[in-house]
Design a protein around this motif. Sequence first.
Motif, PDB file in Angstrom:
ATOM      1  N   LEU A   5     -15.643  -0.034 -81.023  1.00  0.00           N
ATOM      2  CA  LEU A   5     -15.115  -0.411 -79.709  1.00  0.00           C
ATOM      3  C   LEU A   5     -14.832  -1.910 -79.612  1.00  0.00           C
ATOM      4  CD1 LEU A   5     -14.220   0.626 -76.976  1.00  0.00           C
ATOM      5  CD2 LEU A   5     -16.581   0.379 -76.192  1.00  0.00           C
ATOM      6  N   PRO A   6     -15.770  -2.796 -80.002  1.00  0.00           N
ATOM      7  CA  PRO A   6     -15.432  -4.221 -79.946  1.00  0.00           C
ATOM      8  C   PRO A   6     -14.333  -4.628 -80.937  1.00  0.00           C
ATOM      9  CG  PRO A   6     -17.740  -3.916 -80.572  1.00  0.00           C
ATOM     10  CD  PRO A   6     -17.180  -2.568 -80.281  1.00  0.00           C
ATOM     11  N   VAL A   7     -14.269  -3.974 -82.090  1.00  0.00           N
ATOM     12  CA  VAL A   7     -13.186  -4.274 -83.040  1.00  0.00           C
ATOM     13  C   VAL A   7     -11.841  -3.899 -82.423  1.00  0.00           C
ATOM     14  CG1 VAL A   7     -12.177  -3.644 -85.287  1.00  0.00           C
ATOM     15  CG2 VAL A   7     -14.628  -4.119 -85.105  1.00  0.00           C
ATOM     16  N   TRP A   8     -11.781  -2.706 -81.829  1.00  0.00           N
ATOM     17  CA  TRP A   8     -10.548  -2.269 -81.168  1.00  0.00           C
ATOM     18  C   TRP A   8     -10.175  -3.215 -80.036  1.00  0.00           C
ATOM     19  CZ3 TRP A   8      -9.892  -0.791 -76.076  1.00  0.00           C
ATOM     20  CH2 TRP A   8      -8.625  -0.295 -75.760  1.00  0.00           C
ATOM     21  N   ALA A   9     -11.158  -3.580 -79.203  1.00  0.00           N
ATOM     22  CA  ALA A   9     -10.901  -4.464 -78.052  1.00  0.00           C
ATOM     23  C   ALA A   9     -10.428  -5.844 -78.515  1.00  0.00           C
ATOM     24  CB  ALA A   9     -12.147  -4.584 -77.186  1.00  0.00           C
ATOM     25  N   ALA A  10     -11.031  -6.362 -79.568  1.00  0.00           N
ATOM     26  CA  ALA A  10     -10.593  -7.650 -80.112  1.00  0.00           C
ATOM     27  C   ALA A  10      -9.159  -7.543 -80.613  1.00  0.00           C
ATOM     28  CB  ALA A  10     -11.529  -8.101 -81.237  1.00  0.00           C
ATOM     29  N   GLY A  11      -8.853  -6.466 -81.315  1.00  0.00           N
ATOM     30  CA  GLY A  11      -7.499  -6.266 -81.822  1.00  0.00           C
ATOM     31  C   GLY A  11      -6.484  -6.173 -80.708  1.00  0.00           C
ATOM     32  N   LEU A  12      -6.804  -5.389 -79.682  1.00  0.00           N
ATOM     33  CA  LEU A  12      -5.878  -5.244 -78.553  1.00  0.00           C
ATOM     34  C   LEU A  12      -5.672  -6.578 -77.844  1.00  0.00           C
ATOM     35  CD1 LEU A  12      -4.157  -3.281 -76.885  1.00  0.00           C
ATOM     36  CD2 LEU A  12      -6.165  -2.920 -75.435  1.00  0.00           C
ATOM     37  N   THR A  13      -6.736  -7.334 -77.678  1.00  0.00           N
ATOM     38  CA  THR A  13      -6.634  -8.643 -77.034  1.00  0.00           C
ATOM     39  C   THR A  13      -5.765  -9.590 -77.855  1.00  0.00           C
ATOM     40  OG1 THR A  13      -8.804  -8.361 -76.004  1.00  0.00           O
ATOM     41  CG2 THR A  13      -7.959 -10.616 -76.175  1.00  0.00           C
ATOM     42  N   ILE A  14      -6.019  -9.657 -79.152  1.00  0.00           N
ATOM     43  CA  ILE A  14      -5.248 -10.550 -80.022  1.00  0.00           C
ATOM     44  C   ILE A  14      -3.778 -10.154 -80.025  1.00  0.00           C
ATOM     45  CG2 ILE A  14      -4.870 -11.217 -82.441  1.00  0.00           C
ATOM     46  CD1 ILE A  14      -7.985 -11.083 -82.724  1.00  0.00           C
TER      47      ILE A  14
END
Length: 123
Positions: A5-14
């Motif tokens: 979940l944090p990896v996905w969220a970081a990716g979406l944010t970037i």
Amino acid sequence: MTIGLPVWAAGLTIETVADAQKFRFKSQPGGGAHWVDTGLWSLSRHPNYFGEILCWWGVFLFAWPDLGRWALLGMVGPTTLTAILLFFTGIPTLERSAREKWGEDPAYEAYRERTRMLVPWPK
């Protein structure tokens, strides 16, 4: 909570921030005549692709605990996307296009030298 979940969220944010920065840059007068070298684009020549890759690996990592014996098959999607962006139609195509457009410009060469290709991190 899984790391996915944090990896996905970081990716979406970037990816979202990079796309918004590029849109804003290109919308300015003369924006199409110069490469984007501000914001995340000052740290990576392709931060939007890095975000996209993180999103797909985040989805895999999120689902991984429930995939059981199918986990290796679950890696096909993010692995294929990563390979396409890194070696086929993504980054190679844009790098070639940028070199054709600005390759003779010493400022562009300096940008390439000081800026990582994918991971937005100081060199």
